[in-house]
Design a protein around this motif. Structure first.
Motif, PDB file in Angstrom:
ATOM      1  N   GLY A  28     -11.690 -14.299   0.613  1.00 47.44           N
ATOM      2  CA  GLY A  28     -11.339 -14.855  -0.688  1.00 47.44           C
ATOM      3  C   GLY A  28     -12.542 -15.091  -1.564  1.00 47.44           C
ATOM      4  O   GLY A  28     -13.675 -14.732  -1.229  1.00 47.44           O
ATOM      5  N   ALA A  29     -12.280 -15.692  -2.712  1.00 49.01           N
ATOM      6  CA  ALA A  29     -13.324 -15.995  -3.687  1.00 49.01           C
ATOM      7  C   ALA A  29     -12.844 -17.136  -4.566  1.00 49.01           C
ATOM      8  O   ALA A  29     -11.643 -17.410  -4.656  1.00 49.01           O
ATOM      9  N   SER A  30     -13.771 -17.810  -5.209  1.00 49.90           N
ATOM     10  CA  SER A  30     -13.426 -18.876  -6.147  1.00 49.90           C
ATOM     11  C   SER A  30     -14.370 -18.813  -7.336  1.00 49.90           C
ATOM     12  O   SER A  30     -15.545 -18.464  -7.192  1.00 49.90           O
ATOM     13  N   VAL A  31     -13.841 -19.136  -8.520  1.00 55.17           N
ATOM     14  CA  VAL A  31     -14.664 -19.117  -9.725  1.00 55.17           C
ATOM     15  C   VAL A  31     -14.153 -20.175 -10.683  1.00 55.17           C
ATOM     16  O   VAL A  31     -12.951 -20.395 -10.808  1.00 55.17           O
ATOM     17  N   GLN A  82      -5.492 -12.279   3.698  1.00 53.60           N
ATOM     18  CA  GLN A  82      -5.672 -12.184   5.144  1.00 53.60           C
ATOM     19  C   GLN A  82      -5.377 -10.756   5.601  1.00 53.60           C
ATOM     20  O   GLN A  82      -4.398 -10.133   5.174  1.00 53.60           O
ATOM     21  N   THR A  83      -6.228 -10.237   6.466  1.00 58.48           N
ATOM     22  CA  THR A  83      -6.031  -8.904   7.014  1.00 58.48           C
ATOM     23  C   THR A  83      -4.991  -8.944   8.132  1.00 58.48           C
ATOM     24  O   THR A  83      -4.574 -10.013   8.581  1.00 58.48           O
ATOM     25  N   SER A 143       0.839  -1.193   0.000  1.00 59.12           N
ATOM     26  CA  SER A 143       0.000   0.000   0.000  1.00 59.12           C
ATOM     27  C   SER A 143       0.868   1.235   0.000  1.00 59.12           C
ATOM     28  O   SER A 143       1.835   1.322   0.743  1.00 59.12           O
ATOM     29  N   MET A 144       0.545   2.183  -0.840  1.00 63.16           N
ATOM     30  CA  MET A 144       1.293   3.429  -0.907  1.00 63.16           C
ATOM     31  C   MET A 144       0.943   4.335   0.265  1.00 63.16           C
ATOM     32  O   MET A 144       1.633   5.331   0.516  1.00 63.16           O
ATOM     33  N   LEU A 145      -0.146   3.983   0.966  1.00 56.01           N
ATOM     34  CA  LEU A 145      -0.582   4.814   2.077  1.00 56.01           C
ATOM     35  C   LEU A 145      -0.189   4.247   3.417  1.00 56.01           C
ATOM     36  O   LEU A 145      -0.454   4.852   4.454  1.00 56.01           O
ATOM     37  N   ALA A 146       0.429   3.081   3.433  1.00 57.97           N
ATOM     38  CA  ALA A 146       0.828   2.468   4.689  1.00 57.97           C
ATOM     39  C   ALA A 146       2.110   1.703   4.471  1.00 57.97           C
ATOM     40  O   ALA A 146       2.438   1.287   3.368  1.00 57.97           O
ATOM     41  N   ALA A 147       2.835   1.529   5.538  1.00 58.30           N
ATOM     42  CA  ALA A 147       4.126   0.856   5.424  1.00 58.30           C
ATOM     43  C   ALA A 147       3.977  -0.649   5.405  1.00 58.30           C
ATOM     44  O   ALA A 147       4.904  -1.373   5.019  1.00 58.30           O
ATOM     45  N   SER A 148       2.827  -1.144   5.855  1.00 60.73           N
ATOM     46  CA  SER A 148       2.631  -2.586   5.931  1.00 60.73           C
ATOM     47  C   SER A 148       2.246  -3.137   4.574  1.00 60.73           C
ATOM     48  O   SER A 148       1.763  -2.432   3.697  1.00 60.73           O
ATOM     49  N   ALA A 149       2.461  -4.444   4.402  1.00 57.80           N
ATOM     50  CA  ALA A 149       2.101  -5.113   3.148  1.00 57.80           C
ATOM     51  C   ALA A 149       1.211  -6.303   3.453  1.00 57.80           C
ATOM     52  O   ALA A 149       1.367  -6.954   4.467  1.00 57.80           O
ATOM     53  N   ALA A 150       0.283  -6.587   2.575  1.00 58.49           N
ATOM     54  CA  ALA A 150      -0.621  -7.719   2.751  1.00 58.49           C
ATOM     55  C   ALA A 150      -0.269  -8.789   1.736  1.00 58.49           C
ATOM     56  O   ALA A 150       0.092  -8.488   0.601  1.00 58.49           O
ATOM     57  N   ALA A 151      -0.342 -10.039   2.133  1.00 54.40           N
ATOM     58  CA  ALA A 151      -0.026 -11.151   1.248  1.00 54.40           C
ATOM     59  C   ALA A 151      -1.307 -11.740   0.682  1.00 54.40           C
ATOM     60  O   ALA A 151      -2.287 -11.905   1.387  1.00 54.40           O
ATOM     61  N   ALA A 152      -1.292 -12.027  -0.594  1.00 52.60           N
ATOM     62  CA  ALA A 152      -2.442 -12.639  -1.254  1.00 52.60           C
ATOM     63  C   ALA A 152      -1.965 -13.834  -2.046  1.00 52.60           C
ATOM     64  O   ALA A 152      -0.801 -13.916  -2.439  1.00 52.60           O
ATOM     65  N   GLU A 153      -2.866 -14.786  -2.266  1.00 48.26           N
ATOM     66  CA  GLU A 153      -2.529 -15.985  -3.030  1.00 48.26           C
ATOM     67  C   GLU A 153      -3.589 -16.237  -4.086  1.00 48.26           C
ATOM     68  O   GLU A 153      -4.773 -16.004  -3.867  1.00 48.26           O
ATOM     69  N   ILE A 154      -3.159 -16.710  -5.235  1.00 46.58           N
ATOM     70  CA  ILE A 154      -4.056 -17.171  -6.276  1.00 46.58           C
ATOM     71  C   ILE A 154      -3.726 -18.635  -6.536  1.00 46.58           C
ATOM     72  O   ILE A 154      -2.602 -18.971  -6.900  1.00 46.58           O
TER      73      ILE A 154
END
Length: 384
Positions: free
Chosen positions: A64-67, A56-57, A12-23
Protein backbone atom coordinates in the motif's frame (compact mmCIF):
# COMPACT_ATOMS: atom_id res chain seq x y z
CA UNK A 1 -9.19 10.76 12.12
CA UNK A 2 -12.15 8.63 11.12
CA UNK A 3 -11.84 6.45 8.07
CA UNK A 4 -14.11 6.34 5.05
CA UNK A 5 -13.26 3.19 3.10
CA UNK A 6 -14.10 2.50 -0.53
CA UNK A 7 -13.63 -1.13 -1.61
CA UNK A 8 -12.61 -1.56 -5.21
CA UNK A 9 -12.69 -4.91 -7.01
CA UNK A 10 -10.19 -5.14 -9.82
CA UNK A 11 -10.20 -8.07 -12.21
CA UNK A 12 -7.42 -9.21 -14.49
CA UNK A 13 -8.19 -9.94 -18.11
CA UNK A 14 -5.31 -12.41 -18.12
CA UNK A 15 -6.37 -14.43 -15.10
CA UNK A 16 -9.59 -15.67 -13.64
CA UNK A 17 -8.75 -14.50 -10.13
CA UNK A 18 -9.55 -11.05 -8.78
CA UNK A 19 -7.63 -8.94 -6.28
CA UNK A 20 -9.31 -6.70 -3.72
CA UNK A 21 -8.05 -3.20 -3.06
CA UNK A 22 -9.15 -0.51 -0.61
CA UNK A 23 -8.87 3.25 -0.59
CA UNK A 24 -9.27 4.82 2.84
CA UNK A 25 -10.01 8.54 3.07
CA UNK A 26 -9.14 10.42 6.27
CA UNK A 27 -10.05 14.03 6.95
CA UNK A 28 -9.55 16.57 9.72
CA UNK A 29 -10.61 20.22 9.85
CA UNK A 30 -9.66 22.78 12.50
CA UNK A 31 -10.92 26.23 13.32
CA UNK A 32 -10.31 28.66 16.15
CA UNK A 33 -7.73 31.29 16.97
CA UNK A 34 -4.05 31.41 17.84
CA UNK A 35 -1.52 33.94 19.07
CA UNK A 36 1.68 34.45 21.02
CA UNK A 37 4.33 36.85 22.25
CA UNK A 38 4.33 39.96 20.08
CA UNK A 39 1.85 38.43 17.64
CA UNK A 40 -1.71 39.46 16.91
CA UNK A 41 -4.26 36.96 18.10
CA UNK A 42 -5.94 35.90 14.90
CA UNK A 43 -8.25 33.36 13.31
CA UNK A 44 -6.78 29.92 12.62
CA UNK A 45 -8.04 27.23 10.27
CA UNK A 46 -6.60 24.06 8.77
CA UNK A 47 -7.81 21.22 6.55
CA UNK A 48 -5.96 17.93 6.26
CA UNK A 49 -6.96 15.15 3.84
CA UNK A 50 -5.09 11.85 3.61
CA UNK A 51 -5.52 8.95 1.19
CA UNK A 52 -4.42 5.44 2.17
CA UNK A 53 -4.25 2.76 -0.54
CA UNK A 54 -3.96 -0.91 0.42
CA UNK A 55 -4.13 -4.29 -1.23
CA UNK A 56 -3.13 -7.92 -0.81
CA UNK A 57 -1.60 -10.52 -3.12
CA UNK A 58 -2.94 -14.07 -3.47
CA UNK A 59 -0.24 -15.40 -1.13
CA UNK A 60 -1.11 -12.90 1.63
CA UNK A 61 1.50 -10.23 0.99
CA UNK A 62 0.12 -6.79 1.94
CA UNK A 63 1.09 -3.61 0.11
CA UNK A 64 0.00 0.00 0.00
CA UNK A 65 0.79 3.69 0.12
CA UNK A 66 -0.39 6.83 1.88
CA UNK A 67 -0.29 10.49 0.88
CA UNK A 68 -1.49 13.74 2.40
CA UNK A 69 -3.31 16.03 -0.02
CA UNK A 70 -1.02 18.91 0.96
CA UNK A 71 1.92 16.87 -0.37
CA UNK A 72 0.23 15.88 -3.63
CA UNK A 73 2.47 18.22 -5.65
CA UNK A 74 5.40 15.91 -4.85
CA UNK A 75 3.77 12.87 -6.49
CA UNK A 76 5.71 11.16 -9.26
CA UNK A 77 9.21 9.81 -9.68
CA UNK A 78 11.51 11.12 -6.99
CA UNK A 79 14.65 10.14 -5.12
CA UNK A 80 14.26 12.27 -2.04
CA UNK A 81 12.44 14.83 0.12
CA UNK A 82 8.98 13.38 -0.49
CA UNK A 83 5.68 13.71 1.38
CA UNK A 84 4.29 10.22 0.99
CA UNK A 85 5.21 6.61 1.76
CA UNK A 86 4.91 3.17 0.13
CA UNK A 87 5.06 -0.15 2.01
CA UNK A 88 5.15 -3.94 1.63
CA UNK A 89 4.30 -6.17 4.59
CA UNK A 90 4.19 -9.89 5.36
CA UNK A 91 5.32 -12.52 7.84
CA UNK A 92 8.88 -11.27 7.35
CA UNK A 93 7.99 -7.80 8.68
CA UNK A 94 7.34 -4.47 6.96
CA UNK A 95 9.43 -2.51 4.47
CA UNK A 96 8.50 1.18 4.14
CA UNK A 97 10.03 3.86 1.90
CA UNK A 98 9.31 7.58 1.84
CA UNK A 99 8.29 10.18 4.39
CA UNK A 100 8.21 7.76 7.31
CA UNK A 101 9.78 7.46 10.76
CA UNK A 102 13.41 6.46 11.08
CA UNK A 103 14.29 3.38 13.11
CA UNK A 104 15.16 5.70 16.01
CA UNK A 105 11.72 7.34 15.90
CA UNK A 106 10.13 3.89 15.61
CA UNK A 107 11.48 2.93 19.04
CA UNK A 108 12.15 6.12 21.03
CA UNK A 109 9.00 8.00 22.04
CA UNK A 110 8.78 11.78 22.33
CA UNK A 111 7.29 13.55 25.32
CA UNK A 112 3.95 14.04 23.52
CA UNK A 113 3.37 10.27 23.45
CA UNK A 114 1.96 10.36 26.97
CA UNK A 115 -1.71 11.29 26.81
CA UNK A 116 -1.59 14.36 24.59
CA UNK A 117 -4.90 15.21 22.84
CA UNK A 118 -3.05 17.72 20.65
CA UNK A 119 -4.03 21.29 19.76
CA UNK A 120 -5.12 23.01 16.56
CA UNK A 121 -1.73 24.77 16.16
CA UNK A 122 0.48 22.08 17.80
CA UNK A 123 1.66 24.58 20.43
CA UNK A 124 2.49 21.84 22.93
CA UNK A 125 5.12 20.37 20.55
CA UNK A 126 6.53 23.46 18.79
CA UNK A 127 8.43 24.88 21.77
CA UNK A 128 12.21 24.54 22.15
CA UNK A 129 11.97 21.82 24.77
CA UNK A 130 10.49 19.30 22.34
CA UNK A 131 12.32 16.94 20.01
CA UNK A 132 11.14 14.05 17.83
CA UNK A 133 12.76 14.26 14.37
CA UNK A 134 16.26 13.52 15.73
CA UNK A 135 18.66 13.09 12.76
CA UNK A 136 15.96 12.32 10.19
CA UNK A 137 16.26 14.82 7.34
CA UNK A 138 20.03 15.29 7.72
CA UNK A 139 20.28 13.83 4.20
CA UNK A 140 17.45 13.82 1.61
CA UNK A 141 14.47 13.09 3.90
CA UNK A 142 13.58 9.86 2.08
CA UNK A 143 13.76 6.97 4.56
CA UNK A 144 13.92 3.25 3.85
CA UNK A 145 12.91 1.32 6.99
CA UNK A 146 12.49 -2.34 7.83
CA UNK A 147 10.66 -3.20 11.03
CA UNK A 148 9.50 -6.41 12.66
CA UNK A 149 7.41 -7.01 15.78
CA UNK A 150 6.91 -10.21 17.71
CA UNK A 151 4.85 -10.14 20.89
CA UNK A 152 6.14 -7.41 23.17
CA UNK A 153 9.33 -6.84 21.17
CA UNK A 154 9.96 -4.65 18.14
CA UNK A 155 13.01 -4.11 15.93
CA UNK A 156 13.75 -1.62 13.16
CA UNK A 157 16.64 -0.53 10.93
CA UNK A 158 16.58 2.43 8.52
CA UNK A 159 18.65 4.13 5.82
CA UNK A 160 18.67 7.67 4.41
CA UNK A 161 20.91 8.64 1.47
CA UNK A 162 22.77 11.69 0.22
CA UNK A 163 21.07 12.11 -3.19
CA UNK A 164 23.02 15.18 -4.35
CA UNK A 165 24.03 15.04 -8.02
CA UNK A 166 27.68 14.92 -9.07
CA UNK A 167 27.30 18.53 -10.27
CA UNK A 168 25.96 19.64 -6.87
CA UNK A 169 28.83 17.87 -5.11
CA UNK A 170 31.36 19.70 -7.30
CA UNK A 171 29.65 23.04 -6.65
CA UNK A 172 29.67 22.37 -2.89
CA UNK A 173 33.26 21.12 -2.99
CA UNK A 174 32.57 17.94 -1.07
CA UNK A 175 32.42 14.17 -1.47
CA UNK A 176 29.23 12.17 -1.32
CA UNK A 177 28.43 11.26 2.27
CA UNK A 178 27.84 7.69 3.39
CA UNK A 179 24.17 6.77 3.96
CA UNK A 180 22.71 7.69 7.33
CA UNK A 181 21.38 4.69 9.18
CA UNK A 182 19.51 3.97 12.38
CA UNK A 183 18.63 1.11 14.69
CA UNK A 184 15.69 0.86 17.08
CA UNK A 185 14.56 -1.66 19.69
CA UNK A 186 11.28 -1.55 21.60
CA UNK A 187 9.75 -3.56 24.44
CA UNK A 188 6.15 -3.05 25.61
CA UNK A 189 4.94 -5.71 28.07
CA UNK A 190 1.91 -5.63 30.35
CA UNK A 191 3.02 -4.72 33.87
CA UNK A 192 0.57 -4.56 36.75
CA UNK A 193 -2.40 -2.35 35.88
CA UNK A 194 -0.86 -0.92 32.75
CA UNK A 195 1.70 -1.23 29.99
CA UNK A 196 5.39 -0.48 30.22
CA UNK A 197 6.99 1.03 27.09
CA UNK A 198 10.78 0.99 26.63
CA UNK A 199 12.68 2.10 23.54
CA UNK A 200 16.37 2.25 22.63
CA UNK A 201 17.82 3.83 19.51
CA UNK A 202 21.03 4.65 17.69
CA UNK A 203 21.56 6.60 14.48
CA UNK A 204 24.41 8.14 12.54
CA UNK A 205 24.66 10.71 9.73
CA UNK A 206 27.46 11.92 7.48
CA UNK A 207 26.52 15.42 8.59
CA UNK A 208 23.80 15.99 11.15
CA UNK A 209 21.57 18.84 12.18
CA UNK A 210 18.35 19.40 14.07
CA UNK A 211 15.88 22.26 13.71
CA UNK A 212 13.96 24.23 16.34
CA UNK A 213 10.96 26.25 15.16
CA UNK A 214 10.90 30.04 15.41
CA UNK A 215 7.99 32.43 15.46
CA UNK A 216 8.31 35.63 13.43
CA UNK A 217 8.89 37.57 16.63
CA UNK A 218 11.68 35.25 17.83
CA UNK A 219 13.40 35.45 14.43
CA UNK A 220 13.29 39.25 14.50
CA UNK A 221 14.46 39.30 18.12
CA UNK A 222 17.52 37.17 17.32
CA UNK A 223 18.44 39.37 14.35
CA UNK A 224 18.03 42.54 16.44
CA UNK A 225 20.17 41.22 19.30
CA UNK A 226 22.93 40.04 16.99
CA UNK A 227 22.84 43.38 15.17
CA UNK A 228 23.29 45.13 18.52
CA UNK A 229 26.67 43.41 18.95
CA UNK A 230 27.88 44.30 15.45
CA UNK A 231 26.64 41.35 13.41
CA UNK A 232 25.04 42.47 10.13
CA UNK A 233 21.40 41.36 9.76
CA UNK A 234 22.28 39.35 6.65
CA UNK A 235 24.92 37.45 8.62
CA UNK A 236 22.80 37.01 11.76
CA UNK A 237 22.45 33.42 12.89
CA UNK A 238 25.43 32.16 10.90
CA UNK A 239 27.64 30.97 13.71
CA UNK A 240 29.59 27.73 13.71
CA UNK A 241 26.98 26.07 15.92
CA UNK A 242 23.64 27.36 14.67
CA UNK A 243 22.10 29.31 11.84
CA UNK A 244 18.86 30.94 10.87
CA UNK A 245 16.85 29.26 8.15
CA UNK A 246 13.72 30.48 6.40
CA UNK A 247 12.78 27.51 4.23
CA UNK A 248 9.25 27.42 2.79
CA UNK A 249 8.30 30.38 5.01
CA UNK A 250 9.05 28.33 8.14
CA UNK A 251 11.50 29.99 10.48
CA UNK A 252 13.97 27.64 12.11
CA UNK A 253 16.97 27.78 14.39
CA UNK A 254 19.11 24.98 12.91
CA UNK A 255 21.80 23.44 15.12
CA UNK A 256 24.75 22.16 13.08
CA UNK A 257 26.14 19.02 14.73
CA UNK A 258 29.05 18.65 12.29
CA UNK A 259 30.36 15.70 10.28
CA UNK A 260 30.16 12.06 11.39
CA UNK A 261 27.25 12.74 13.72
CA UNK A 262 25.76 10.11 16.01
CA UNK A 263 22.76 10.09 18.31
CA UNK A 264 21.93 7.43 20.85
CA UNK A 265 19.35 7.34 23.59
CA UNK A 266 16.16 5.86 24.90
CA UNK A 267 12.73 6.44 26.32
CA UNK A 268 10.71 4.77 29.04
CA UNK A 269 7.15 5.27 30.18
CA UNK A 270 4.09 3.68 31.67
CA UNK A 271 0.45 3.79 30.54
CA UNK A 272 -1.99 2.93 33.33
CA UNK A 273 -5.44 1.48 32.74
CA UNK A 274 -6.98 4.31 34.78
CA UNK A 275 -6.02 6.88 32.12
CA UNK A 276 -2.81 8.17 33.71
CA UNK A 277 0.44 7.98 31.72
CA UNK A 278 3.95 9.35 32.07
CA UNK A 279 7.36 8.93 30.44
CA UNK A 280 10.74 10.42 29.72
CA UNK A 281 13.42 10.48 27.02
CA UNK A 282 17.17 11.12 27.03
CA UNK A 283 19.58 11.30 24.07
CA UNK A 284 23.24 12.18 23.52
CA UNK A 285 24.58 13.76 20.31
CA UNK A 286 28.16 13.56 19.04
CA UNK A 287 29.90 15.04 15.98
CA UNK A 288 33.27 16.24 14.69
CA UNK A 289 32.67 19.87 15.66
CA UNK A 290 30.46 19.14 18.68
CA UNK A 291 32.14 19.13 22.06
CA UNK A 292 28.96 18.09 23.88
CA UNK A 293 25.26 17.78 23.14
CA UNK A 294 22.28 16.20 24.81
CA UNK A 295 18.53 16.41 25.23
CA UNK A 296 16.09 15.24 27.88
CA UNK A 297 12.35 15.57 28.28
CA UNK A 298 9.38 14.46 30.39
CA UNK A 299 5.72 14.06 29.57
CA UNK A 300 2.58 13.29 31.58
CA UNK A 301 -1.06 12.84 30.68
CA UNK A 302 -4.41 11.98 32.19
CA UNK A 303 -7.68 11.05 30.49
CA UNK A 304 -10.99 10.75 32.32
CA UNK A 305 -14.47 10.59 30.85
CA UNK A 306 -14.32 12.98 27.86
CA UNK A 307 -11.45 15.12 29.16
CA UNK A 308 -7.75 14.72 28.26
CA UNK A 309 -4.92 16.71 29.86
CA UNK A 310 -1.21 16.73 28.99
CA UNK A 311 2.01 18.54 29.95
CA UNK A 312 5.62 18.18 28.81
CA UNK A 313 9.01 19.78 29.47
CA UNK A 314 12.44 19.40 27.87
CA UNK A 315 15.94 20.86 27.52
CA UNK A 316 18.62 20.91 24.78
CA UNK A 317 22.27 21.71 25.49
CA UNK A 318 24.97 22.06 22.79
CA UNK A 319 28.59 23.22 22.81
CA UNK A 320 30.93 23.12 19.82
CA UNK A 321 34.70 22.97 19.54
CA UNK A 322 34.81 26.75 18.93
CA UNK A 323 33.42 27.40 22.41
CA UNK A 324 29.96 28.47 21.28
CA UNK A 325 27.03 27.26 23.39
CA UNK A 326 23.30 27.01 22.86
CA UNK A 327 20.91 26.01 25.66
CA UNK A 328 17.18 25.81 25.06
CA UNK A 329 14.25 24.78 27.23
CA UNK A 330 10.50 24.74 26.88
CA UNK A 331 7.24 23.39 28.17
CA UNK A 332 3.90 22.72 26.62
CA UNK A 333 0.30 22.11 27.70
CA UNK A 334 -2.69 20.69 25.86
CA UNK A 335 -6.26 19.95 26.88
CA UNK A 336 -9.13 18.37 25.01
CA UNK A 337 -12.83 17.72 25.49
CA UNK A 338 -14.55 15.13 23.30
CA UNK A 339 -17.92 16.39 22.08
CA UNK A 340 -18.66 13.10 20.33
CA UNK A 341 -19.20 12.38 16.66
CA UNK A 342 -15.61 13.26 15.80
CA UNK A 343 -15.56 16.80 17.19
CA UNK A 344 -13.34 17.97 20.06
CA UNK A 345 -12.50 21.24 21.78
CA UNK A 346 -8.70 21.64 21.94
CA UNK A 347 -6.47 24.13 23.75
CA UNK A 348 -2.68 24.38 23.55
CA UNK A 349 0.17 26.44 24.99
CA UNK A 350 3.93 26.47 24.43
CA UNK A 351 6.68 28.40 26.21
CA UNK A 352 10.28 28.61 24.94
CA UNK A 353 13.57 29.99 26.27
CA UNK A 354 17.08 29.96 24.80
CA UNK A 355 20.52 31.30 25.65
CA UNK A 356 23.39 31.48 23.13
CA UNK A 357 26.98 32.29 24.05
CA UNK A 358 29.98 32.82 21.79
CA UNK A 359 32.14 35.15 19.73
CA UNK A 360 29.42 35.86 17.17
CA UNK A 361 30.99 39.05 15.77
CA UNK A 362 34.50 37.63 15.43
CA UNK A 363 36.24 40.28 17.56
CA UNK A 364 37.29 37.96 20.38
CA UNK A 365 34.46 39.06 22.68
CA UNK A 366 32.23 36.47 24.32
CA UNK A 367 28.64 37.56 23.73
CA UNK A 368 25.43 36.32 25.32
CA UNK A 369 22.01 36.37 23.67
CA UNK A 370 18.77 35.47 25.44
CA UNK A 371 15.41 34.67 23.85
CA UNK A 372 11.96 33.71 25.06
CA UNK A 373 8.44 33.49 23.72
CA UNK A 374 5.09 31.80 24.00
CA UNK A 375 2.31 30.62 21.70
CA UNK A 376 -1.28 29.50 22.32
CA UNK A 377 -4.40 28.35 20.49
CA UNK A 378 -8.00 27.41 21.19
CA UNK A 379 -10.51 25.88 18.80
CA UNK A 380 -12.37 22.90 17.41
CA UNK A 381 -11.01 19.79 15.72
CA UNK A 382 -13.35 17.81 13.45
CA UNK A 383 -12.43 14.36 12.11
CA UNK A 384 -14.27 12.73 9.25
Amino acid sequence: MKARTIALATSSMLAASAAAAEITLLGEAKLGFSGGSGETTQFYQDLDIEFIFSGQTENGLSFGASVDLSDADTLGNTTGDIGYEVFISGGFGTVTMGDTDSAFQFAVLGTDAWGSPGSIADNETTHWGFQDDWLKGSEDGQVLRYDYSQGDFGFAVSLEMDDASDYALREQGRDRRDPSWGLGLSYAPRLGDGQLKVGLGYETAGRGEIGLGLTDLQAESIADKLSSIGVAPGDALESGLFRYNNSNDRYELVVDLGDNTTNWGGSIGYEMDNGFSFGGVYTVFDGDQLKSGDYWGLGVGYTFDKVSLHANYGEHSFKNTYGEKLDTSGWGLSAGYDLGGGMSVLAGYGNSEATARGDFNGNGTDNKIGLDGETFSLGLSMTF
